[in-house]
Design a protein around this motif. Structure first.
Motif, PDB file in Angstrom:
ATOM      1  N   SER A 105       5.110   9.659  -2.669  1.00 30.72           N
ATOM      2  CA  SER A 105       4.645   8.966  -3.869  1.00 30.72           C
ATOM      3  C   SER A 105       4.402   9.982  -4.977  1.00 30.72           C
ATOM      4  CB  SER A 105       3.358   8.192  -3.585  1.00 30.72           C
ATOM      5  OG  SER A 105       2.297   9.084  -3.291  1.00 30.72           O
ATOM      6  N   ARG A 142      11.990   1.239   1.561  1.00 35.77           N
ATOM      7  CA  ARG A 142      10.979   0.233   1.252  1.00 35.77           C
ATOM      8  C   ARG A 142       9.947   0.875   0.354  1.00 35.77           C
ATOM      9  NH1 ARG A 142       8.925  -2.926   6.366  1.00 35.77           N
ATOM     10  NH2 ARG A 142       8.091  -4.150   4.661  1.00 35.77           N
ATOM     11  N   GLU A 143       9.186   0.045  -0.327  1.00 36.20           N
ATOM     12  CA  GLU A 143       8.090   0.542  -1.153  1.00 36.20           C
ATOM     13  C   GLU A 143       6.833  -0.243  -0.819  1.00 36.20           C
ATOM     14  OE1 GLU A 143       9.073   0.916  -5.272  1.00 36.20           O
ATOM     15  OE2 GLU A 143      10.753   2.232  -4.826  1.00 36.20           O
ATOM     16  N   PHE A 144       5.716   0.474  -0.790  1.00 34.98           N
ATOM     17  CA  PHE A 144       4.434  -0.088  -0.372  1.00 34.98           C
ATOM     18  C   PHE A 144       3.381   0.157  -1.438  1.00 34.98           C
ATOM     19  CE2 PHE A 144       6.838   0.916   3.388  1.00 34.98           C
ATOM     20  CZ  PHE A 144       6.612  -0.153   4.232  1.00 34.98           C
ATOM     21  N   ASP A 145       2.367  -0.697  -1.430  1.00 40.68           N
ATOM     22  CA  ASP A 145       1.241  -0.527  -2.347  1.00 40.68           C
ATOM     23  C   ASP A 145       0.167   0.374  -1.763  1.00 40.68           C
ATOM     24  OD1 ASP A 145       2.180  -2.162  -4.451  1.00 40.68           O
ATOM     25  OD2 ASP A 145       1.606  -3.950  -3.323  1.00 40.68           O
ATOM     26  N   ASP A 146       0.104   0.455  -0.427  1.00 44.96           N
ATOM     27  CA  ASP A 146      -0.973   1.232   0.177  1.00 44.96           C
ATOM     28  C   ASP A 146      -0.438   2.273   1.163  1.00 44.96           C
ATOM     29  OD1 ASP A 146      -1.802  -0.104   3.178  1.00 44.96           O
ATOM     30  OD2 ASP A 146      -0.561  -1.297   1.831  1.00 44.96           O
ATOM     31  N   SER A 173       7.415   5.396 -10.382  1.00 45.93           N
ATOM     32  CA  SER A 173       6.806   4.268  -9.692  1.00 45.93           C
ATOM     33  C   SER A 173       5.389   4.606  -9.247  1.00 45.93           C
ATOM     34  CB  SER A 173       7.644   3.895  -8.465  1.00 45.93           C
ATOM     35  OG  SER A 173       7.027   2.853  -7.755  1.00 45.93           O
ATOM     36  N   ASP A 174       4.533   3.609  -9.197  1.00 46.51           N
ATOM     37  CA  ASP A 174       3.172   3.803  -8.697  1.00 46.51           C
ATOM     38  C   ASP A 174       3.054   3.381  -7.234  1.00 46.51           C
ATOM     39  OD1 ASP A 174       3.489   1.109  -9.096  1.00 46.51           O
ATOM     40  OD2 ASP A 174       1.521   0.807 -10.021  1.00 46.51           O
ATOM     41  N   LYS A 175       4.163   3.114  -6.596  1.00 48.24           N
ATOM     42  CA  LYS A 175       4.195   2.707  -5.185  1.00 48.24           C
ATOM     43  C   LYS A 175       4.386   3.927  -4.288  1.00 48.24           C
ATOM     44  CE  LYS A 175       5.067  -1.858  -6.044  1.00 48.24           C
ATOM     45  NZ  LYS A 175       4.225  -2.906  -5.644  1.00 48.24           N
ATOM     46  N   ALA A 185       2.531   2.285   4.482  1.00 45.57           N
ATOM     47  CA  ALA A 185       3.711   3.150   4.347  1.00 45.57           C
ATOM     48  C   ALA A 185       3.822   4.129   5.509  1.00 45.57           C
ATOM     49  CB  ALA A 185       3.651   3.905   3.020  1.00 45.57           C
TER      50      ALA A 185
END
Length: 90
Positions: free
Chosen positions: A74, A47-51, A30-32, A55
């Motif tokens: 990550s 949970r997964e976050f983009d930034d 994953s890239d999250k 997180a």
């Protein structure tokens, strides 16, 4: 995501559960940024976050709320990166 361990976990059990989560995340590529936390009842939430900021802020919130084990991590290319780690041992 919720995983119930169905008992009050000790540090060894929490580490084993978190190691499985890390391995699953690495396999998924994953890239999250993933957040995993285990509460006093053995319930793991994720949970997964983009930034990064979101997180780590949420990881700190889980820690302040009294969760026993909290990690945010990550992948950077193929390198595993641990952004936040907290373990309570009482």
């Amino acid at each position: 995501m919720k995983t119930e361990l169905s008992f009050i976990p000790n540090v060894h059990q929490m580490e084993n559960a978190m190691a499985k989560e890390r391995a699953d995340f690495i396999e998924k590529q994953s890239d999250k940024i993933a957040l995993r936390a285990i509460d006093r009842n053995g319930l793991m939430v994720g949970r997964e976050f983009d930034d990064y900021k979101s997180a780590v802020d949420m990881a700190r919130d889980y820690w302040i709320k009294g969760f026993l084990y909290v990690e945010a991590f990550s992948l950077d290319g193929e390198k595993f990166v641990l952004h936040y780690h907290g373990v309570r041992t009482y």
